[in-house]
Design an enzyme around this catalytic site. Structure first.
Site, PDB file in Angstrom:
ATOM      1  N   SER A  35      52.387 102.909  17.457  1.00 56.01           N
ATOM      2  CA  SER A  35      51.066 103.528  17.532  1.00 56.01           C
ATOM      3  C   SER A  35      49.958 102.490  17.723  1.00 56.01           C
ATOM      4  CB  SER A  35      50.803 104.359  16.271  1.00 56.01           C
ATOM      5  OG  SER A  35      50.946 103.559  15.114  1.00 56.01           O
ATOM      6  N   ASP A  89      51.904  93.048  20.206  1.00 56.56           N
ATOM      7  CA  ASP A  89      52.766  94.100  19.655  1.00 56.56           C
ATOM      8  C   ASP A  89      52.368  94.377  18.209  1.00 56.56           C
ATOM      9  OD1 ASP A  89      54.845  95.900  19.314  1.00 56.56           O
ATOM     10  OD2 ASP A  89      56.437  94.495  19.844  1.00 56.56           O
ATOM     11  N   GLY A  90      52.776  95.504  17.698  1.00 58.47           N
ATOM     12  CA  GLY A  90      52.567  95.850  16.294  1.00 58.47           C
ATOM     13  C   GLY A  90      53.661  95.245  15.425  1.00 58.47           C
ATOM     14  N   ASP A  92      55.840  96.068  11.366  1.00 59.22           N
ATOM     15  CA  ASP A  92      55.969  96.898  10.162  1.00 59.22           C
ATOM     16  C   ASP A  92      55.562  96.122   8.916  1.00 59.22           C
ATOM     17  OD1 ASP A  92      57.088  99.277  11.460  1.00 59.22           O
ATOM     18  OD2 ASP A  92      58.685  97.884  11.996  1.00 59.22           O
ATOM     19  N   LYS A 102      60.111  94.087  12.249  1.00 58.70           N
ATOM     20  CA  LYS A 102      59.791  95.006  13.335  1.00 58.70           C
ATOM     21  C   LYS A 102      60.974  95.943  13.581  1.00 58.70           C
ATOM     22  CE  LYS A 102      57.790  93.868  17.075  1.00 58.70           C
ATOM     23  NZ  LYS A 102      57.038  95.147  16.966  1.00 58.70           N
ATOM     24  N   GLY A 103      60.694  97.004  14.326  1.00 56.73           N
ATOM     25  CA  GLY A 103      61.770  97.918  14.684  1.00 56.73           C
ATOM     26  C   GLY A 103      61.622  99.301  14.099  1.00 56.73           C
ATOM     27  N   GLY A 104      60.482  99.534  13.399  1.00 55.60           N
ATOM     28  CA  GLY A 104      60.234 100.874  12.868  1.00 55.60           C
ATOM     29  C   GLY A 104      60.253 101.934  13.962  1.00 55.60           C
ATOM     30  N   GLY A 105      59.893 101.523  15.165  1.00 55.32           N
ATOM     31  CA  GLY A 105      59.919 102.450  16.299  1.00 55.32           C
ATOM     32  C   GLY A 105      61.211 102.375  17.096  1.00 55.32           C
ATOM     33  N   GLU A 111      61.666  94.220  22.140  1.00 56.47           N
ATOM     34  CA  GLU A 111      60.474  93.548  21.596  1.00 56.47           C
ATOM     35  C   GLU A 111      60.759  92.075  21.314  1.00 56.47           C
ATOM     36  OE1 GLU A 111      58.313  97.342  19.382  1.00 56.47           O
ATOM     37  OE2 GLU A 111      59.735  96.142  18.259  1.00 56.47           O
TER      38      GLU A 111
END
Ligand code: 5RP
Length: 262
Positions: A35, A89-90, A92, A102-105, A111
């Site tokens: 998001s 990038d975002g 977590d 990372k990797g919640g999505g 990534e």
């Protein structure tokens, strides 16, 4: 300041907006997933349309590729672009050394490949993602579907001997079926609560057959842009040790704030 955005969306938006300062004309830019990254893609799309910014975007998921095309960003594969100037990038979670979960999505593999193939990685996040020690957020690990239950058992056995406070993994689901990544793999979410030695964990986990990649990003991120609900941003550069404070003032114009997909 917008009245239509919630404080959390404001925080994500201002982080994304400030991160656009890292993008210059002609750059090849890795586009993250999630998001917060979706705000970035929208902001860059505005710059392409309104300011004539010329960039090539390398998306980290099919979702991001679709959004990038929608907002008018020229899209290329990593093999076409070969090496990137910056990836934004975002995350977590991030700690003081800018190590990440990372990797919640579910896009951690692309990534990590894209961020590693970049001169600089900039993470954009709201303040809630900042932690003293990684691990409260379950660590996503991408596994091949073949023999995934055996792989899971091996992972749990391995975790029992490592510096973590939990050793169970759960298969990520979408409704009644396993979540499938863009590469056709599964995700195990590891409930570790606290990761004492993230560097060691990242290396050890990847040795287990069936593991494709884990969501720990160690020594990959250079800068984090932390957004706050009141429009303030902090920009922390791990290489220089400098943290800058800023405030983003904006009005929620129709184009940018309409129909956000993520
Ligand atoms: C996707 C990711 C995202 O960057 C991470 O989950 C953060 O997402 P959001 O910005 O929606 O909080 O790693 O795989």
């Amino acid at each position: 300041m917008s009245s239509r955005l919630s404080p959390i969306d404001t925080a994500k938006f201002v982080a994304a907006k400030r991160a656009c300062d890292f993008v210059e004309d002609g750059m090849r830019v890795g586009l993250g997933t999630g998001s917060t990254a979706a705000w970035l893609v929208r902001c860059l799309g505005e710059m392409v349309k309104d300011d004539g910014l010329r960039i090539t975007g390398v998306p980290t998921s099919t979702r991001t590729a679709e959004l990038a095309r929608q907002v008018g960003i020229k899209v290329a594969t990593l093999d076409e672009a070969k090496w990137l100037d910056v990836t934004i990038d975002g995350a977590d979670e991030f700690d003081d050394e800018l190590n990440l979960i990372k990797g919640g999505g579910g896009a951690l593999l692309q990534e990590k490949i894209v961020a590693t193939a970049s001169d600089r990685m900039v993470v954009i996040a709201d303040k809630s993602k900042q932690v003293q020690t990684l691990g409260a957020f379950p660590l996503p690990v991408e596994v091949v579907p073949f023999g995934w239950q055996t792989t899971k058992a091996l992972v749990e056995e391995t975790l029992a001997a490592l510096d973590v406070l939990g050793d169970t993994g759960t298969l990520r689901m979408t409704g009644d079926t396993a979540f499938v990544t863009d590469e056709g793999n599964y995700i195990l979410d590891l409930h570790l609560n606290r990761i004492g030695n993230a560097r060691q964990l990242a290396l050890v986990i990847n040795q287990i057959p069936g593991i494709v990649e884990n969501g720990l990003f160690i020594d990959i991120c250079d800068v984090v842009v932390i957004g706050h609900g009141d429009g303030r941003v902090e920009v922390k550069d791990v290489n220089t040790g400098v943290t800058q404070q800023d405030k983003i003032d904006f009005v929620d114009t129709d184009n940018l704030f309409r129909d956000l997909g993520e």
